[in-house]
Scaffold this motif. Structure first.
Motif, PDB file in Angstrom:
ATOM      1  N   ARG A  48      -6.388   5.998  -7.585  1.00  0.00           N
ATOM      2  CA  ARG A  48      -5.806   5.349  -9.035  1.00  0.00           C
ATOM      3  C   ARG A  48      -6.039   3.777  -8.830  1.00  0.00           C
ATOM      4  NH1 ARG A  48      -0.650   5.845  -8.373  1.00  0.00           N
ATOM      5  NH2 ARG A  48      -0.737   6.827  -6.677  1.00  0.00           N
ATOM      6  N   ALA A  49      -5.689   3.315  -7.742  1.00  0.00           N
ATOM      7  CA  ALA A  49      -5.686   1.743  -7.557  1.00  0.00           C
ATOM      8  C   ALA A  49      -7.197   1.072  -7.501  1.00  0.00           C
ATOM      9  CB  ALA A  49      -5.037   1.363  -6.282  1.00  0.00           C
ATOM     10  N   ALA A  50      -8.066   2.018  -7.376  1.00  0.00           N
ATOM     11  CA  ALA A  50      -9.505   1.236  -7.326  1.00  0.00           C
ATOM     12  C   ALA A  50      -9.499   0.309  -8.502  1.00  0.00           C
ATOM     13  CB  ALA A  50     -10.530   2.436  -7.207  1.00  0.00           C
ATOM     14  N   TYR A 101       0.918  -1.058   0.026  1.00  0.00           N
ATOM     15  CA  TYR A 101      -0.008  -0.122   0.158  1.00  0.00           C
ATOM     16  C   TYR A 101       1.094   1.239  -0.145  1.00  0.00           C
ATOM     17  CZ  TYR A 101      -4.037   2.988   1.171  1.00  0.00           C
ATOM     18  OH  TYR A 101      -4.840   4.023   0.995  1.00  0.00           O
ATOM     19  N   GLU A 102       1.996   1.127   0.562  1.00  0.00           N
ATOM     20  CA  GLU A 102       3.007   2.421   0.789  1.00  0.00           C
ATOM     21  C   GLU A 102       3.496   2.560  -0.689  1.00  0.00           C
ATOM     22  OE1 GLU A 102       5.657   1.452   3.794  1.00  0.00           O
ATOM     23  OE2 GLU A 102       4.385   2.117   5.313  1.00  0.00           O
ATOM     24  N   GLY A 135       2.971   6.738  -4.972  1.00  0.00           N
ATOM     25  CA  GLY A 135       2.680   7.149  -6.557  1.00  0.00           C
ATOM     26  C   GLY A 135       3.260   6.081  -7.534  1.00  0.00           C
ATOM     27  N   GLU A 136       3.641   4.803  -7.059  1.00  0.00           N
ATOM     28  CA  GLU A 136       3.769   3.763  -7.881  1.00  0.00           C
ATOM     29  C   GLU A 136       2.470   3.397  -8.767  1.00  0.00           C
ATOM     30  OE1 GLU A 136       6.625   1.873  -8.685  1.00  0.00           O
ATOM     31  OE2 GLU A 136       7.953   3.279  -7.591  1.00  0.00           O
TER      32      GLU A 136
END
Lengths: 159, 918
Positions: free
Chosen positions: B863-865, B828-829, B834-835
């Motif tokens: 972004r990750a959703a 998650y980090e 920003g990865e």
């Protein structure tokens, strides 16, 4: 008991201060805290130490930790080079410290009763290490509590 | 009053130490009246002084102890119980003294129980009849004195002590002399006859007179001479003296410097002679002051007889403690620091080393075990050895322990000598004791001892022979105050490194034989047979900013050659790059200011001959800041994993041959061990080949089936293990281990290989471990043909290194750009930093943050959703599948279902494409 009290107040009435000037401001240190005024030379830089620590040096066979007062109080120093700045040596908890400053002035005697509390809007760095202010004829004199100042630095390092 | 009390405390504490030792001796020699008299006298003095100072509680206790001793002196049989009780009351007295020291007042409380026990043992009272008053007991003991007389006498004693310090250690007899004893006056006379400062002299002389006065005089004379020649000096006074001397040395050095400038001039002679004298006197003074700090090591030992005695009773083993060389002197600071480690080691010997008497008899040894403590000087160091004649270390047991704790593998152990194996007892958390006793066996022992001794710059070694005994040897510097140090320079600043930590200096140049190479960013130096990790001191001290100064320029102008200080800390060694190396010098260590204490790189500072202060580097601190560089790489999962994280980095690859001459490779991290078996030990079960390996059957799989027919010689194999399951993959020949990037260039047409990669310039086939594992265990997982999607960024979270190493190659083989992390938090980090990724594969069971939580966090991230999340889990059940669905995970796949994983990836790819298109 009563006699003792009298003695105390008598001694307290005429407190002597060493005045120093730093970034244009006049500060005072109780004279009984100050051992010596000297011009430090041959500083040894200590890598990784806190920025307030200007270095260590040899003062008559004892190793002294030099504290840059301008860094503690966050004021710009007049002289950037350590070697040209006078220092006051102070003993705290059996260790020797040197307080680097811009100019060391005269010793003045002031009446304890005239010491006023710091104005409430004094910035935090200063309020933490000072016990009060005197109104001198021409300017204000901020009295530093050197024990608290050193204690703060020691704790800061421990944290 | 306070002075008086302080003096009383110091003296009494000293007397108590003597009593401890003497009582233990007495127990063994109950007929030695001399010892008893000595103890009796000391206790009596304590009692008397207590009465004088008005300390009733102490007085009553001392009195009761004295009463019991009185009966022994009158010929009553000495019992273990009795001595134990007296020792207990001595402990109690110490306790009360401790509180007295703190509060200046005797603490509240009653010692009735102890007093009653003492008195009942003395036969003065029966059972537990309460006794309250000293006077009453006095009457009952029928000593020929009244209380008044007693006190009067004691006051006299006190007075005498005040008047004349000489009598301090002698005390005064409060009874008439017995035949064979001598009075103080006689002692004095005997003493006067003895002359010379040499301690042994009076002893020798008095021996001549021994006929009438016997041992008593000898003892007395010795005590007396010590008392006469010793004064008590405050430690601070000596410390101050030491500082003054250092100052004097500096001034002398400055003067010498000046005189050198006058050399060759006419007025030169005027200075030279006095200066030379000053120089000599200063050197002698320095030596003298150093000597005052020295104390006999016996001071650190004096508690041991009591400890061994108590242990011997508790463990029911008779033990003799021999002490040799107690007069060997060392700096008091060092003395304080080794006291506890020594005690610990003696305890260990008594508890683990010495066997039970029955065992000893069976082994043909005397019933009584012996622990021998000895100390002597050897070239600026003091060597202390603790030897026992016990059972010694059981190498086999140690091996098992080492294996079970995973500290080394069997093959590594195989290659080790016994003494190397023994050294594992210094490993943290290691204990060989089968059961934990109150004394030792908790596994927090020897490593702490080692750490403490290394902290003061010492070293520890162990020799043991099974059945014969164990000897631990400790080597420590005589003093911490003055140490030899190497002076070096970095970025224009000088530093000192303690010489003890420096093993050698190497000059390296990029063109010469010794050059610094790089593995990723880590610099290493090939030094003979090992690879030495290298650090730049300027980096460690963050002094690079200073490079505006002139000094570093020299270094830059000459990048071709640098100095590497090879440093050893414990078992670890590393090289430190410095700009300049000067010379070795004896430096006076001064403690650092409290403000600098947390800078762990330094252990102190010192003043150099020219008056400047320099910092002393702490090798321990340096070593810690380097991190887990090369210590026990086998045990260092975390570190290895870090290297694998980004798969574009270099990884270790094992190169081998199988079937044909073409090199083949497998990531080394997948391989548990390399083994070699003789063909004759291979057993056959149907079509399967098996070998016995660590009491289990290990299935063998052949890369090249022809290998099955081999009947002679040995078979090299790669062992893969996960938990209980172990498989051997037989190859033809193991060639090398190399570091390179693993990038598949061509897909393989051959079963069992992922494809070909260029490794060290050669086309090499990369083994697909996943193909062979099911051959050994059908449930490992099934093989599926390669899919080759477009390169997409995949985030893979998995806590088990094994699965990570197994699945990462599969994912890379499937064409993904893989970033592997150890848990949800780390994943998650990365996202938060920003990865960007296209897809996430996550394990469910993970420490810190599990897969479900990670999925939930990601679904709330802007972004990750949208990224599909595939869960991989060892436990596939309806409940977890339901949960996965509720979190809208893309798929939920069993860990061993490689086919399922690749299918899901393929499906998700379409899903991603759709998303992109939309």
């Amino acid at each position: 008991m009563i006699e003792e009290k009298n003695e105390n107040s008598a001694a307290g009435r005429g407190q002597q201060y060493v005045t120093i000037r730093l970034g244009g401001q006049l500060f005072g240190l109780p004279i009984d805290k100050v051992q010596d005024v000297f011009m430090p030379d041959n500083f040894t830089f200590v890598p990784l130490a806190a920025e307030e620590i200007a270095g260590v040096l040899n003062l008559r066979g004892r190793i002294l930790t030099a504290i840059d007062l301008s860094k503690v109080l966050k004021v710009p120093a007049v002289n950037e080079t350590n070697a040209e700045r006078p220092a006051l040596s102070i003993v705290y908890a059996n260790e020797l410290y040197g307080i680097l400053t811009d100019i060391v002035g005269e010793v003045i005697t002031l009446d304890d009763n005239l010491l006023e509390a710091n104005p409430v809007n004094l910035n935090e760095e200063w309020a933490k290490v000072s016990v009060g202010t005197y109104r001198l004829e021409k300017e204000l004199l901020v009295i530093l509590d050197i024990d608290v100042l050193i204690e703060t630095l020691l704790n800061k390092k421990a944290a | 009053m306070d002075d008086l009390l302080n003096e009383f405390l110091t003296e009494t504490n000293e007397s108590l130490e003597v009593i401890d030792t003497e009582l233990v001796r007495f127990e063994r020699e109950p007929n030695n009246a001399e010892i008893l008299d000595n103890v009796f006298r000391l206790v009596h003095t304590i009692k008397g002084t207590c009465g004088f100072l008005g300390l009733p509680r102490l007085e009553m206790l001392a009195h009761a102890a004295e009463t019991l001793m009185g009966t022994y002196r009158d010929g009553a049989p000495v019992t273990d119980d009795g001595v134990s009780t007296i020792l207990m009351s001595i402990d109690k007295i110490k306790e009360i003294l401790g509180e007295l020291e703190e509060n200046q007042v005797e603490p509240e409380g009653s010692d009735e129980e102890l007093i009653n026990k003492l008195l009942s043992l003395a036969g003065v009272i029966e059972g537990k009849r309460p006794q309250n008053s000293v006077e009453k007991q006095d009457e009952e003991t029928k000593e020929n004195q009244t209380k008044v007389a007693d006190q009067k006498l004691e006051k006299n004693i006190e007075k005498e002590e005040k008047d004349d310090k000489k009598y301090n250690n002698i005390g005064t007899l409060e009874r008439e002399l017995k035949p064979g004893e001598v009075s103080l006056e006689e002692l004095e006379a005997a003493f006067q006859n003895a002359e010379g400062p040499d301690l042994s002299a009076p002893e020798e002389k008095s021996k001549k007179k021994e006929k009438s006065t016997s041992a008593k005089v000898k003892n007395g004379a010795k005590e007396k001479s010590v008392a006469n020649q010793t004064i008590r000096v405050n430690v601070q006074t000596i410390e101050n003296l030491m500082n003054m001397v250092s100052e004097l040395v500096l001034t002398r050095n400055q003067l010498l410097e000046i005189s050198r400038r006058y050399e060759g001039r006419e007025d030169e002679n005027e200075f030279n002679a006095p200066l030379q004298r000053l120089s000599n006197v200063t050197a002698e003074l320095q030596e003298g002051v150093m000597k005052t700090r020295m104390q006999p090591i016996g001071n650190a030992w004096n508690k041991l007889p009591r400890i061994v005695r108590d242990l011997s009773v508790e463990l029911n083993k008779p033990i003799d403690l021999e002490m040799v060389g107690g007069e060997t002197e060392l700096d008091r600071q060092v003395l304080e620091l080794i006291r506890d480690p020594l005690t610990h080691m003696v305890r260990n010997s008594a508890d683990h080393g010495i066997e039970k008497p029955e065992e000893r008899e069976k082994a043909g040894k005397s019933k009584t075990g012996t622990i021998r403590l000895s100390a002597f000087h050897e070239g600026g160091h003091i060597i202390i050895s603790i030897a026992d004649d016990g059972r010694g270390l059981n190498t086999e047991k140690l091996k098992q322990k080492i294996l079970s704790q995973g500290l080394a593998s069997e093959s590594e152990l195989e290659a080790m000598s016994d003494s190397q194996i023994h050294k594992y007892i210094f490993h943290p958390g290691f204990s060989t004791a089968e059961k934990v006793t109150s004394v030792s066996g908790r596994g927090v022992g020897m490593d702490v001892v080692r750490t403490n001794i290394e902290l003061i710059g010492g070293s520890i070694d162990l020799k043991s022979q099974e059945g014969i005994g164990t000897t631990v040897t400790v080597k420590i510097p005589l003093t911490l105050a003055i140490i030899p140090a190497l002076i070096i320079e970095v970025s224009g600043e000088r530093f000192a490194i303690p010489q003890l930590a420096v093993s050698e200096l190497v000059r390296v140049s990029q063109s010469g034989d010794n050059r610094i190479e790089k593995i990723k960013n880590a610099e290493v130096l090939r030094l003979r047979n090992s690879l030495l990790p290298i650090v730049r001191l300027a980096d460690l001290l963050k002094m690079n900013k200073m490079e505006t100064n002139d000094a570093p320029k020299e270094n830059k102008g000459n990048p071709d050659s640098t100095f590497v200080v090879v440093t050893e800390v414990g078992a670890r060694s590393f090289g430190i790059i410095v700009d300049e190396v000067f010379h070795t010098e004896e430096i006076v260590v001064k403690p650092m200011s409290g403000m600098l204490k947390d800078v762990s790189m330094f252990s102190g500072n010192t003043i150099m001959g020219d008056g400047t202060v320099i910092m002393i580097l702490d090798p321990n601190g340096l070593s810690q800041s380097i991190g887990q560089s090369n210590e026990e790489p086998a045990n260092d999962d975390v570190h290895e994993e870090k290297n694998i994280k980004n798969e574009n980095d270099e990884i270790s690859l094992l190169i081998f041959q199988a079937g044909n001459k073409n090199p083949k490779a497998v990531p080394l991290s997948l391989v548990t061990r390399l083994e070699e078996f003789d063909c004759s030990v291979i057993e056959k079960a149907g079509e399967r080949h098996l070998v016995q390996y660590r009491d289990k059957l290990m299935p063998l799989v052949y890369v090249d089936e022809k290998g099955k027919e081999q009947k002679e010689g040995t078979l090299p194999m790669l062992v893969f293990a996960e938990g209980e399951r172990v498989m051997g993959l037989v190859v033809d020949k193991i060639i090398d281990i190399v570091e390179d990037r693993l990038e598949l260039q061509v897909e393989s047409s051959m079963d069992g290989f992922l494809g070909s990669a260029i490794i060290k310039g050669k086309a090499t086939e990369v083994l697909d471990v996943g193909y062979y594992l099911p051959k050994a265990f059908e449930d490992w997982f099934e093989r599926k043909e390669q899919v080759r999607p477009r390169a997409r960024k995949l985030l893979y979270a998995e806590d088990s290194p094994f699965f990570r190493n197994m699945i990462v190659p599969i994912l890379i083989g499937a064409g993904y750009d893989v970033t592997a992390v150890e848990d949800g938090i780390e994943a998650y980090e990365l996202v938060q930093n920003g990865e960007n990724f296209d897809i996430v594969v996550t394990d469910i069971e993970m420490p810190n943050m599990d897969g479900f939580t990670l999925t939930k966090c990601l679904s709330e991230h802007e972004r990750a959703a949208k990224w599909p999340v595939i869960a991989l889990s060892a436990f596939v059940g309806p409940a977890s599948e339901k949960k996965a669905k509720s979190l809208r995970m893309f798929d939920f796949i069993a860990k061993f279902d490689r086919k399922g994983l690749l299918d899901a990836l393929k499906r998700s790819e379409q899903f991603i494409d759709v998303e992109v298109a939309a």
